[in-house]
Design an enzyme around this catalytic site. Sequence first.
Site, PDB file in Angstrom:
ATOM      1  CB  CYS A   1      -0.877   0.023   1.245  1.00 20.88           C
ATOM      2  SG  CYS A   1      -1.881  -1.438   1.418  1.00 20.88           S
TER       3      CYS A   1
ATOM      4  NE  ARG B   1       5.787   1.160  -1.312  1.00 18.99           N
ATOM      5  CZ  ARG B   1       6.979   1.065  -0.738  1.00 18.99           C
ATOM      6  NH1 ARG B   1       7.986   1.745  -1.197  1.00 18.99           N
ATOM      7  NH2 ARG B   1       7.164   0.294   0.317  1.00 18.99           N
TER       8      ARG B   1
ATOM      9  CD1 TRP C   1      -0.587  -5.636  -3.674  1.00 19.22           C
ATOM     10  CD2 TRP C   1      -0.663  -6.643  -1.679  1.00 19.22           C
ATOM     11  NE1 TRP C   1      -0.124  -6.925  -3.835  1.00 19.22           N
ATOM     12  CE2 TRP C   1      -0.168  -7.571  -2.633  1.00 19.22           C
ATOM     13  CE3 TRP C   1      -0.793  -7.074  -0.347  1.00 19.22           C
ATOM     14  CZ2 TRP C   1       0.195  -8.873  -2.311  1.00 19.22           C
ATOM     15  CZ3 TRP C   1      -0.432  -8.370  -0.028  1.00 19.22           C
ATOM     16  CH2 TRP C   1       0.048  -9.257  -0.997  1.00 19.22           C
TER      17      TRP C   1
ATOM     18  CG  ASN D   1       0.610   2.154   3.728  1.00  9.84           C
ATOM     19  OD1 ASN D   1      -0.475   2.254   3.168  1.00  9.84           O
ATOM     20  ND2 ASN D   1       1.729   2.672   3.246  1.00  9.84           N
ATOM     21  N   GLY D   2      -0.314  -1.267   6.581  1.00 10.56           N
ATOM     22  CA  GLY D   2      -0.003  -2.184   7.687  1.00 10.56           C
ATOM     23  C   GLY D   2      -1.200  -3.055   8.007  1.00 10.56           C
TER      24      GLY D   2
ATOM     25  CD  GLU E   1      17.163 -13.184  -8.322  1.00 11.12           C
ATOM     26  OE1 GLU E   1      16.570 -13.734  -7.399  1.00 11.12           O
ATOM     27  OE2 GLU E   1      16.843 -12.053  -8.749  1.00 11.12           O
TER      28      GLU E   1
ATOM     29  CE  LYS F   1      13.941 -10.828 -10.521  1.00  7.77           C
ATOM     30  NZ  LYS F   1      14.585 -10.943  -9.246  1.00  7.77           N
TER      31      LYS F   1
ATOM     32  CD  GLU G   1      10.035 -11.578  -8.848  1.00  8.73           C
ATOM     33  OE1 GLU G   1       9.650 -10.948  -7.871  1.00  8.73           O
ATOM     34  OE2 GLU G   1      11.151 -11.400  -9.372  1.00  8.73           O
TER      35      GLU G   1
ATOM     36  CG  HIS H   1      18.609 -36.790  -6.017  1.00  7.84           C
ATOM     37  ND1 HIS H   1      19.014 -37.976  -5.451  1.00  7.84           N
ATOM     38  CD2 HIS H   1      19.743 -36.130  -6.366  1.00  7.84           C
ATOM     39  CE1 HIS H   1      20.332 -38.022  -5.421  1.00  7.84           C
ATOM     40  NE2 HIS H   1      20.798 -36.916  -5.980  1.00  7.84           N
TER      41      HIS H   1
ATOM     42  CE  LYS I   1      11.701  -2.837  -5.648  1.00  4.51           C
ATOM     43  NZ  LYS I   1      12.499  -3.909  -6.285  1.00  4.51           N
TER      44      LYS I   1
HETATM   45  O1  M6R Z   1      12.983  -5.441  -0.055  1.00  4.47           O
HETATM   46  P1  M6R Z   1      13.507  -6.827   0.137  1.00  4.47           P
HETATM   47  O2  M6R Z   1      14.835  -7.019  -0.538  1.00  4.47           O
HETATM   48  O3  M6R Z   1      13.560  -7.244   1.566  1.00  4.47           O
HETATM   49  O4  M6R Z   1      12.478  -7.755  -0.594  1.00  4.47           O
HETATM   50  C1  M6R Z   1      12.571  -9.145  -0.515  1.00  4.47           C
HETATM   51  C2  M6R Z   1      11.703  -9.793  -1.552  1.00  4.47           C
HETATM   52  O5  M6R Z   1      10.362  -9.482  -1.341  1.00  4.47           O
HETATM   53  C3  M6R Z   1      12.093  -9.347  -2.970  1.00  4.47           C
HETATM   54  O6  M6R Z   1      13.428  -9.620  -3.245  1.00  4.47           O
HETATM   55  C4  M6R Z   1      11.209 -10.071  -4.013  1.00  4.47           C
HETATM   56  O7  M6R Z   1      11.486 -11.424  -4.034  1.00  4.47           O
HETATM   57  C5  M6R Z   1      11.389  -9.435  -5.379  1.00  4.47           C
HETATM   58  N1  M6R Z   1      10.116  -9.313  -6.016  1.00  4.47           N
HETATM   59  C6  M6R Z   1      12.264 -10.205  -6.268  1.00  4.47           C
HETATM   60  O8  M6R Z   1      12.334  -9.732  -7.564  1.00  4.47           O
END
Ligand code: M6R
Length: 609
Positions: free
Chosen positions: A2, A27, A75, A101-102, A482, A486, A489, A505, A604
């Site tokens: 949010c 975000r 959100w 927010n929260g 990673e 990527k 996502e 395995h 984000k």
């Molecule tokens: O802000 P942070 O680095 O703590 O965030 C951690 C994860 O939420 C963040 O890396 C997330 O996995 C990203 N969307 C990856 O691209």
Amino acid sequence: MCGIVGYLGHRKSKSILIEGLKRLEYRGYDSAGLAMLVNGKLKLARSVGRVAMLEERLEQEGGFDGTIGVCHTRWATHGGVTELNAHPHKDDRHGLVVVHNGIIENYAALKTYLQEKGHVFTSETDTEVISMLISELYEGDLEKAVQAALREVTGAYAICVMCEKEPDTLVVARKGSPLLVGVGNGEYVVASDAAAIIAHTSQAFMLDDYNVVKITPSGFHTTDIHNTVVTPKISQLEIDLEQIELGEYSHFMLKEIFEQPKALRACMSGRLDTREGRVVLGGIGSFGKEMTKAKRVVFTAQGTALHAAMIGRYFFEDVAKVPSTWEYASEFRYRNPIVEENTVVVAVSQSGETADTLAALHEAKERGALALGVVNVVGSSIARTTDAGVYLRVGPEIGVASTKAFVGQVCALAQLGLFMARRRLMSAYDCTKFMQHMEALPEKIETILGQADRIKKITERYIERENWLFLGRGYNYPTALEGALKLKEISYIHAEGMPAAEMKHGPIALINEGLPAVFIANRGKQYEKVMSNIQEVRSRGGHVIAVATEGDQHIKNYCHDVIYIPDVIEPLSPMLTVIPLQLMAYYAAVARGHDVDKPRNLAKSVTVE
Ligand code: M6R
């Protein structure tokens, strides 16, 4: 997640608020809303979908021309994505609105109490409880009512409150979720992220937990929830407008991928003393000694930051020779972890606001660990909770899919590991040699970025495939994770990353004709082993795309496509091998027609558990 923006000043607030919300779109959100006081009367509009839709609604309704207002991007957590659940939430008794927010953890009990008092709720949110509670406790002083309400609330909040009865006042407060007050010339911009403030002023202060700030045209007044006066420290925001604008790029993600050489130079600047053979980390301050004595290092994070943390673990064991582990922050915090004497816990986070990582850090501190942070956002909650740390200095990361923060995290962890290695066992000569390899990284990344068009063409050959594998060993096992993350996502293709040896395995059953298998096969200790794994995939019909070391002609015989990276020492290799994987994910998402910077369901920074 949010986002909050509030304005009080001499200018018409609508465009300032809407522009602010647009700066926070990255975000992640699913609905938006705005409230304004116009001639002392509240006007409110909310809509599901993009901020542009809210903007249209404001135009249609007209009359939003006041100089004080609050707005929000939501959100969804409590209650679905509906207009009624969007913020601001209003209480009619005093004409009061709240954006939040929260998460309010005791909202159910508070709701029952307020319903008994005759309040009628119109949404399924936890936030509406705050507006009703403030209203219930309002006795002619908004600041006091907010303090009293927050004394009853448990959970996390950043709130901005406005009321018809005090039409020249905004009251803001924070616990757990970030909130800043930008202080301009006779005007104030409140926001959950500096990106919404910087166009108006570079002077701001971050609220501390339990701070309540009353803002009026004549100034601001800060207390805690018990009305004890607090003096906040106004400082210069560490971002500039250019950093948060797209410029010539079509997406922030692409911009940030291409910014990586610059980002690494900034991350290393002034920290690698190659004349003296030592790493200079100002953020570690007086904790260097305690850190050097560590018997165990625990790296903790979530998502991409966790992948960087895993590489940190390899680095610390291999280079600094300290027993190390990594943990999902979300597991660490609830696992009743054993934290022995001389344990260092390193939290890795781009935003510095990830709820689980922050909570893990609190848990570690509670149990006596030295808490270090590897964080990008200066002054963020994690940065403020740690005893010491290293900032990434890669600049604001707007793309939801983390790219430059990842290489910054790996680089900062390498600096931290080297700092420790030098103090424990490494000679000045070896340290200098190592640092020279680090200094060469930005240029090497540039040569990989120069192959972007070729990487795009390779990727486009496989975008119809719904399942991909990413495989690597040692330092590049986390890189494989990673690469898979990527791709998932932003392209919504299913991908699995794993240690190459693990494939046999079970996952080997997935391999069928044409399945894309991306191998990180740069030269290193396990190169031959990776080659064997490549052949296992090939012989079952998989299509192998290898990331290999420049000059390796041999590998071409076993792969469908090879992407070359410059030669690099193994501990630093993830900062190069990840670049083609980021580009592949980007080009796959674009080819599939997705909005790369606003991937579905993602936020984000994840500020809820
Ligand atoms: O802000 P942070 O680095 O703590 O965030 C951690 C994860 O939420 C963040 O890396 C997330 O996995 C990203 N969307 C990856 O691209």
